[in-house]
Design an enzyme around this catalytic site. Structure first.
Site, mmCIF file in Angstrom:
data_model
loop_
_atom_site.group_PDB
_atom_site.id
_atom_site.type_symbol
_atom_site.label_atom_id
_atom_site.label_comp_id
_atom_site.label_asym_id
_atom_site.label_seq_id
_atom_site.Cartn_x
_atom_site.Cartn_y
_atom_site.Cartn_z
ATOM 1 N N SER A 112 1.022 -1.220 -0.059
ATOM 2 C CA SER A 112 0.013 0.079 -0.087
ATOM 3 C C SER A 112 0.841 1.361 0.019
ATOM 4 O O SER A 112 2.021 1.036 0.498
ATOM 5 C CB SER A 112 -0.934 0.111 1.217
ATOM 6 N N TYR A 128 -1.038 -0.771 10.295
ATOM 7 C CA TYR A 128 -1.324 -1.123 8.905
ATOM 8 C C TYR A 128 -0.156 -0.868 8.130
ATOM 9 O O TYR A 128 0.511 -1.309 7.192
ATOM 10 C CB TYR A 128 -2.536 -0.522 8.248
#
Length: 246
Positions: free
Chosen positions: A143, A156
Site C-alpha cells: 500500500s 497497517y
C-alpha cells in the site's frame, strides 16, 4: 487444455475487495485455474453471491493466513489437487485504525499477524513448492501507506512497509530457482474501506490526486495480471494511485 498445463493461481482474502477483483479478472483467462481463499466458512447465500461473479465455478479454500498450520494446509491442498502452484497473490489484510497513542498492543499485533506474518506463512510454503518446480510467481499487496505512512494507521503502515522488504528478499532468494516476487501498492481505491469515508474526506482526497478520482479494484487487478505475465519484472513495487505519491 489439461489442468496440469493450466496456470494455478491462489489468491488470499479474495471474497471481496481487491482480492475478488483479482480473481474475477484472472478467471476470465481460460488458461488460469483460480482458487479463492476465505478466512472463514461462507454461508450458502454468501457462496452463491461469490460464485455469481464468475463465468465458471471457482474453488474456495478456507484458512487463516495468520496460522502457520492453515497456511501449510492450504498450499498442500492446492498442490495435492492440481499438482502445482504457479502463482500466489498475497492479498489478505485487515485494518484496525486509531491514533498511535490510543492504539492497543493487541490491535497492532492482530494487524501484524494477518498482514505481515500471513504473507510470510503463505510465501514460505508456496516458495518450497515453487522451488522444486523451478518456476513460480508471488505478488504481495502492499500500500502507499507502507511507503509514506498514513495518519491513524501505524499498525497497517508498518505491515505494508514490511512487505516491501519481504518482497525484495523473496525476489532475491526466489530468483535462484526461477521464482519472481513483486508487490503492488494501491492508493485510494473504491472499496468497502473507502466507502466509509465522508463526502468531505473523499473530495479532499480527490483534490490531492492528480487523476482527480479514486481508482477501481479492476485497475489494481490489471497491474496484478501484468506482473504475473511479464517474466522480466522482479523485486519491484508498483504504485497504483493516480499519481498521488509521484
Amino acid at each position: 487444455m489439461e489442468n496440469n498445463e493450466k496456470q494455478v493461481i491462489l489468491i488470499t482474502g479474495a471474497t471481496k475487495g481487491l482480492g475478488l477483483a483479482d480473481a474475477i479478472r484472472l478467471s476470465k483467462n481460460d488458461n488460469n485455474i483460480v482458487i479463492v481463499n476465505s478466512h472463514r466458512e461462507l454461508s450458502d447465500d454468501e457462496m452463491k453471491a461469490l460464485q455469481a461473479n464468475f463465468d465458471r465455478e471457482v474453488d474456495v479454500l478456507v484458512g487463516d493466513v495468520a496460522s502457520e498450520e492453515d497456511a501449510k494446509s492450504m498450499i498442500d491442498t492446492v498442490v495435492d489437487k492440481y499438482g502445482k502452484i504457479d502463482v500466489l497473490v498475497n492479498n489478505a489484510g485487515i485494518t484496525q485504525d486509531t491514533l498511535l497513542t490510543r492504539m492497543k498492543a493487541d490491535s497492532f499485533k492482530q494487524v501484524l499477524d494477518t498482514n505481515l506474518f500471513g504473507v510470510f506463512n503463505m510465501t514460505k510454503f508456496a516458495l518450497k513448492k515453487m522451488q522444486k518446480a523451478r518456476k513460480g510467481c508471488i505478488i504481495n499487496m502492499s500500500s502507499i501507506a507502507g511507503l509514506h505512512g498514513n495518519l491513524g494507521q501505524a499498525n497497517y503502515s508498518s505491515t505494508k512497509a514490511g512487505l516491501v522488504g519481504l518482497t525484495k528478499t523473496t525476489a532475491q532468494e526466489g530468483s535462484l530457482r526461477g521464482i519472481r516476487c513483486n508487490a503492488v501498492a494501491p492508493g485510494m481505491i473504491k472499496t468497502a474501506m473507502t466507502d466509509k469515508l465522508s463526502d468531505k474526506n473523499i473530495k479532499a482526497w480527490e483534490e490531492q490526486i492528480p487523476s482527480k478520482r479514486f481508482g477501481t479494484p479492476d485497475e489494481v487487478a490489471q497491474v496484478v495480471e501484468f506482473l504475473i505475465n511479464d517474466e522480466y519484472m522482479n523485486g519491484q513495487v508498483i504504485t497504483v494511485d493516480g499519481g498521488l505519491t509521484m
